[in-house]
Scaffold this active site. Structure first.
Site, PDB file in Angstrom:
ATOM      1  CB  CYS A 141      -0.933  -0.004   1.203  1.00 28.12           C
ATOM      2  SG  CYS A 141      -2.068   1.410   1.211  1.00 28.12           S
ATOM      3  CB  CYS A 144      -0.763   2.752   3.790  1.00 26.46           C
ATOM      4  SG  CYS A 144      -2.212   2.120   2.984  1.00 26.46           S
ATOM      5  CG  ASP A 145       3.073   1.271   4.356  1.00 24.58           C
ATOM      6  OD1 ASP A 145       2.466   1.736   5.330  1.00 24.58           O
ATOM      7  OD2 ASP A 145       3.025   0.071   4.029  1.00 24.58           O
TER       8      ASP A 145
END
Ligand code: FAD
Ligand code: NDP
Length: 327
Positions: A141, A144-145
């Site tokens: 992701c 997200c990261d």
């Protein structure tokens, strides 16, 4: 069957969508029964956030919070308001009449309304080295990261050639020194508009006909052994970050085709709602969302599902005809 056997609402799932729905339904005194699963879809109870480290984009945590800790707190909030939880996986359902039936390996349960919040599982390649560097450079992701310090001004790699891969590569180009897309064919699957975005980005390079063979590094990911599947030659390319964007598998197999899904298995809901094609069954979170796939959007749609289920129960619970033949 006596009414005592029939729950008002059963929630299947254990991520932000399921527990947000549970918090709302519990506060509405519907006494929700939630099945959190036991390694359902290959993921621990708590869902996808249990597989990550820092979550920096969920509101309310200015310093960030670890994924497992966030899910533990959301679960505690859900229990505090009265959610009853069973750590079992729902293996089959019968949605042909009300009350709906859901079954674990050993027992059957019945409910007036059902909320499906079983999420999706990001596909992985299971490369040699992947377990070692998972969340130490390898992620599924980018949104997200990607902004984490370990990826700043470093060479990053995205595997995949769909819309997600293009979107993630564009997003990562803000942070990485370079972004290399590994595409197994000689064309992208993504829409033309998304293709143009990556072609126009000077930081993004595409390696066509290329597949990853092994993740290498020391304590964190340092590179990837890749092969050109046309020529057969191998090389190691620098990679401090590797982001899989090869699709997700929605956890809908247990529905056995009883809810309308798209061709890839995502539950179809009415626009701007969680209403499915079966009245009384609602779907929320990643199991019905292949575009946003974020904890906060999953939680938001969990709230919608709870409110819609509550309205449904109020409107339909007292109609004997609607309860089908299951007596
Ligand atoms: P999920 O989190 O997918 O949980 C559903 C769970 O339900 C399953 O995992 C399983 O435990 C259970 N279940 C499944 N089938 C059954 C069944 N038949 N019976 C009972 N239980 C079942 N989002 C962010 O906003 N910020 C981030 O930083 C972030 N980081 C991420 C990092 C990684 C590595 C990944 C993979 C995802 C990340 N996401 C992040 C995305 C976020 O995790 C998801 O969007 C969110 O968890 C979706 O929530 P959900 O409630 O729909 O379902
Ligand atoms: P897709 O299934 O569309 O694409 C997956 C990509 O991964 C393909 O390029 C595929 O290659 C590649 N791939 C699959 N398996 C492997 C493997 N084992 N090794 C290497 N490569 C692999 O998934 P997406 O997540 O990109 O998109 C899912 C859906 O969501 C699509 O309908 C998409 O349009 C939509 N979406 C829309 C967005 C938007 O509109 N902004 C954003 C994100 C998604 P190959 O092509 O060779 O099969």
């Amino acid at each position: 069957m006596s009414d005592q056997n029939v729950e008002r609402v059963i929630i299947i799932g254990s991520g932000p969508a399921a527990h947000t729905a549970a918090i709302y339904n519990a506060r509405a005194e519907l006494k929700p029964l939630l099945f959190e699963g036991f390694m359902a879809g290959g993921v621990a109870a708590g869902g996808q956030l249990t597989t990550t480290t820092d979550v920096e984009n969920y509101p309310g945590f200015p310093e960030g919070i670890s994924g497992p800790e966030l899910m533990s707190q959301i679960r505690a909030q859900s229990v505090k308001h009265g959610t009853r939880i069973k750590t079992e996986t729902i293996e089959r359902v019968d949605l042909s009449k009300r009350p709906f039936m859901v079954a674990t390996a050993t027992d059957e349960y019945f409910a007036e309304a059902l909320i499906i919040a079983t999420g999706a599982t990001a596909k992985r390649l299971n490369l040699p080295g992947e377990e070692l560097f998972w969340q130490r450079g390898i992620s599924a992701c980018a949104v997200c990261d990607g902004a984490l310090p370990i990826f700043r001004e470093r060479p990053l790699v995205v595997i995949g050639g769909g819309d997600t891969a293009c979107e993630e590569a564009s997003y990562l180009s803000k942070f990485g020194s370079t972004v290399t897309m590994l595409v197994r064919r000689d064309e992208l699957r993504a829409s033309k508009a998304m293709q143009q975005r990556v072609f126009n980005d000077p930081k993004i390079e595409i390696m066509w006909n290329t597949e990853a063979v092994e993740a290498v590094g020391d304590k964190t990911l340092g590179g990837l052994r890749v092969t050109n599947n046309k020529r057969g030659d191998e090389q190691v390319i620098d990679a401090s970050g590797l982001f899989y964007a090869i699709g997700h598998t929605p956890n809908t197999a247990f529905l056995d085709g009883q809810l309308e899904t798209d061709e890839t298995g995502y539950v179809i809901t009415r626009p701007d709602s969680t209403v499915t094609n079966v009245p009384g069954v609602f779907a929320c979170g990643d199991v019905k969302d292949k575009v946003y796939r974020q904890a906060v959007t999953a939680a938001g749609s969990g709230c919608m599902a709870a409110l819609e289920a509550e309205h449904f129960i109020v409107e339909h619970a007292l109609e004997p005809a609607a309860a089908g033949e299951r007596v």
